[in-house]
Design an enzyme around this catalytic site. Structure first.
Site, PDB file in Angstrom:
ATOM      1  N   ARG A   1     -31.020 -31.377  21.121  1.00 40.19           N
ATOM      2  CA  ARG A   1     -30.817 -30.953  19.733  1.00 40.19           C
ATOM      3  C   ARG A   1     -31.356 -29.544  19.527  1.00 40.19           C
ATOM      4  NH1 ARG A   1     -32.972 -28.679  15.287  1.00 40.19           N
ATOM      5  NH2 ARG A   1     -34.950 -29.759  15.740  1.00 40.19           N
TER       6      ARG A   1
ATOM      7  N   CYS B   1     -35.380 -20.001  17.545  1.00 36.18           N
ATOM      8  CA  CYS B   1     -35.053 -19.958  16.124  1.00 36.18           C
ATOM      9  C   CYS B   1     -34.153 -18.762  15.824  1.00 36.18           C
ATOM     10  CB  CYS B   1     -36.340 -19.870  15.300  1.00 36.18           C
ATOM     11  SG  CYS B   1     -36.064 -19.642  13.535  1.00 36.18           S
TER      12      CYS B   1
END
Length: 301
Positions: free
Chosen positions: A13, A239
């Site tokens: 994920r 990120c």
């Protein structure tokens, strides 16, 4: 040393969601199966978000359907709202992890809502679960150590969020260094502060290695008493709001460090390295995890 450290594998994920190459649901299922064969018992497998916003995570239901229930394993789905919770229930997901951003600006940019609204959603989901049943429930507080938009995040704000979450019927609370800015001393201080207000709830830590402090931070968290850490096979992830971000701490690196010191993890390190090489081959990239690049030690005969 017989202390067991649980490593939650987040590669399928968090590791894949920011990659330029999108793996098919079948490839993601194969990734998960290889990770489980390498010893992973808790894996963040899917994200129940709108696939139009995150095409790398499309086909969550398909992935879940291809993974038969196994009481010895737990597959985790990321949830941001009540719709995501409903999808988690419909797939029979073992765990749902709700993400709450510790800063308002990151929350708006990443999830379209300020922290207060996200906490209200968490409370509503926890209430639904208490009334109607459902999978295990955890919350991850992202940017708990620093925000790319607001800068430093006040530790008192984080401990306040943890205190509030600890009053809800959930099973685990995680602190995430989403953009990789933490240092080991800040980790120890925040873990100790959060443990004092967490009402006995289990704490988990999630580190990114953007500034090469990920393993040191993991060490500090373990020394402060945390027994559950996230990691990503191959060091995949990163990120999108952190400039030049690298991925999560590599699962291979964390397993190597811990087992070298005598901790138990339940992982087969050579199989984990093989899995990292396989998935990074699909993605057309070199693993960032150092152990996969450098090899085992002692060197096998």
């Amino acid at each position: 040393m017989s202390r067991f450290i649980e490593i939650v594998e987040v590669g399928p994920r968090d590791g894949l969601q920011n990659e330029n190459v999108t793996l098919t649901p079948d490839q993601r299922v194969e990734f998960i199966r290889r990770l489980e064969a390498a010893g992973a018992r808790r894996i963040e497998t899917v994200s129940f978000v709108n696939p139009a916003r995150l095409p790398q995570m499309a086909g969550a239901e398909e992935v879940c359907a291809a993974l038969p229930a196994d009481p010895s394993r737990s597959r985790i789905g990321l949830v941001l709202n009540m719709r995501g919770w409903d999808r988690a229930i419909s797939t029979g997901c073992d765990e749902a992890n709700v993400v709450v951003c510790a800063s308002d600006t990151f929350g708006i940019r990443n999830q379209g809502a300020e922290t207060r609204a996200q906490m209200d959603t968490l409370a509503a989901i926890a209430g639904r679960r208490a009334a109607e049943g459902g999978p295990q429930l955890s919350v991850t507080f992202s940017v708990a150590f620093g925000c790319p938009f607001e800068g430093e995040v006040d530790p008192a704000r984080v401990t306040g969020l943890v205190r509030e979450a600890a009053q809800l019927p959930l099973d685990e609370i995680a602190l995430a260094d989403t953009i990789g800015v933490a240092d080991p001393w800040a980790v120890r201080r925040l873990v100790e502060a959060c443990r004092s207000v967490s009402a006995g709830k289990r704490l988990r830590l999630h580190f990114h290695d953007t500034r090469n402090t990920g393993l040191a931070n993991a060490f500090a968290g373990i020394e402060a008493g945390v027994d559950v850490l996230d990691a990503s096979c191959g060091g995949l992830g990163g990120c999108p709001f952190a400039p030049n971000a690298t991925g999560n701490i590599g699962a291979e690196d964390l397993v190597y460090m811990l087992e070298r010191a005598g901790f138990e993890t339940g992982y087969d390190l050579p199989a984990l390295i093989s899995t990292a090489e396989w998935v990074c081959g699909l993605l057309g990239k070199t693993p960032t995890a150092s152990v996969t690049r450098a090899g085992l030690f002692p060197i096998p005969a």
